[in-house]
Design an enzyme around this catalytic site. Structure first.
Site, PDB file in Angstrom:
ATOM      1  N   GLN A  86       0.835  -1.217   0.000  1.00 15.02           N
ATOM      2  CA  GLN A  86       0.000   0.000   0.000  1.00 15.02           C
ATOM      3  C   GLN A  86       0.868   1.265   0.000  1.00 15.02           C
ATOM      4  OE1 GLN A  86      -2.870   0.437  -0.829  1.00 15.02           O
ATOM      5  NE2 GLN A  86      -3.951  -1.486  -0.502  1.00 15.02           N
ATOM      6  N   SER A  87       2.031   1.187  -0.632  1.00 16.70           N
ATOM      7  CA  SER A  87       2.938   2.333  -0.672  1.00 16.70           C
ATOM      8  C   SER A  87       2.377   3.477  -1.525  1.00 16.70           C
ATOM      9  CB  SER A  87       4.280   1.885  -1.250  1.00 16.70           C
ATOM     10  OG  SER A  87       5.048   3.005  -1.654  1.00 16.70           O
TER      11      SER A  87
END
Ligand code: PLP
Length: 355
Positions: free
Chosen positions: A84-85
């Site tokens: 989920q960067s």
């Protein structure tokens, strides 16, 4: 305009950058919260940076990094982060705008479900990134990336043999060139504050891979600013001795790249590890309560991984008098709000109907 500021801006911009975002980002007062808290509270909206609706602090770094990539004739960009960067997703949007192919190596801190891909990872897919997901096995993203460095290098080599030129961007884009984007960010905040007749006492931000904080520190030194205190809130567990040193080192490497004397020390900023909670991508009640507060008092969204924890940290410091009443405070909203649509483990109790 203040001559010092225009001189500082010219020095940073001499590095060369692309125009990928919409700058200057908005800067405005939070009237209702200021009254509630007894401080003069302003917000710098890096969440409005572009290039997509889900903007954030990485675009400033990428303007400098991808200019370098273009100058080197690269056609492919590698970067790294969590599944989920925000950084990985923003790198994809920026790479696509430059006609480059994004390749991502992502550590699964929260395991994504193949039939329910969400938030940044969903955006990465829509952007057509080549995505490689690495199991994190309880380690931090940084450790995962270190352990897999040989795999990445072999992949880059393979592509080179096929005639591609790869530009490699480390976690968070936190290199001296990337951090230079936030030296410029500091200058931009000072320019806007000056136009509003403000003297900023405190500038508050989230810190992760260090580039934002290091860049702000370099910018403060470049501007000769001795009055604005930078307060940074960690979002993952860090070594209390090594982490501040690594921020100061990156600030100094950034200053040297710009052609300035490396005078940054850990005393140039105030770091707090008190608001990490259970860990990176792990939410907690007090931070989520303040995410709801900002939304309900000012209509502004923050995220549970970065900007929300930092906002909570800043509010707690105001409530406890660490940041004194009557201060002029700027909250640097670093974006990341797409995480509001991520896995339930990341958002915690935000989906509950809490009055
Ligand atoms: C929304 C958001 N805020 C803050 C940060 C921290 O910035 P830095 O990694 O430059 O310390 C990040 C990094 O990914 C981010 O995505």
């Amino acid at each position: 305009m203040n001559e010092k500021l225009s001189h500082a801006r010219a020095k940073v911009e001499a590095l060369g950058k692309l125009q990928l975002g919409f700058y200057p980002t908005p800067f405005h007062k939070l009237e209702r919260l200021s009254e509630m808290l007894g401080v003069n509270l302003w917000v710098k909206r890096e969440d409005f940076s572009g290039t997509s609706l889900f903007g954030g602090n990485k675009i400033r770094k990428l303007q400098y990094l991808l200019k370098d990539a273009k100058d080197q004739g690269c056609d492919t960009v590698f970067t790294y982060g969590a599944t989920q960067s925000n950084h990985a997703m923003e790198t994809c949007t920026a790479a696509r705008r430059c006609g480059m192919r994004p390749v991502l190596y992502l550590g699964a801190i929260v395991e994504p479900k193949p039939n329910d891909v969400r938030a940044n990872l969903l955006c990465d897919r829509i952007l057509g990134a080549e995505i490689h997901i690495l199991p994190s096995e309880g380690r931090s993203t940084k450790d995962t990336m270190k352990a897999n460095a040989a795999t990445f290098a072999a992949h880059r080599e393979r592509l080179a043999k096929e005639g591609h030129k790869v530009y490699d961007i480390p976690v968070g884009g936190s290199t001296p060139r990337g951090a230079a984007g936030f030296a410029e960010g500091f200058i931009e905040i000072q320019e806007q504050a000056e136009a509003c007749g403000l003297k900023i006492d405190y500038l508050c931000t989230a810190t992760g891979s260090t580039g934002t904080l290091a860049g702000l520190t370099a910018g403060k030194i470049l501007c000769g600013n001795t009055t604005t205190k930078i307060h940074a809130y960690e979002v993952g567990k860090k070594d209390p001795v090594e982490y501040p040193k690594s921020v100061a080192k990156l600030a100094n490497d950034t200053l040297e790249l710009i052609g300035e004397a490396p005078t940054a020390t850990p005393e140039c900023f105030h770091l707090s590890s008190a608001y990490v909670g259970p860990g990176y991508e792990k939410p907690y009640k007090e931070a989520n309560d303040d995410i709801r507060l900002l939304a309900r008092v000012e209509g502004i969204f923050t995220d549970p991984v970065y900007s929300g924890k930092a906002f909570h940290g800043m509010l707690d410091e105001i409530r406890k008098g660490v940041i004194p009443q009557g201060s002029t405070v700027v909250y640097l909203h670093t974006g990341g709000t797409v995480a509001l649509f991520s896995e339930p483990e990341i958002i915690g109790d935000l989906n509950e109907d809490i009055a």
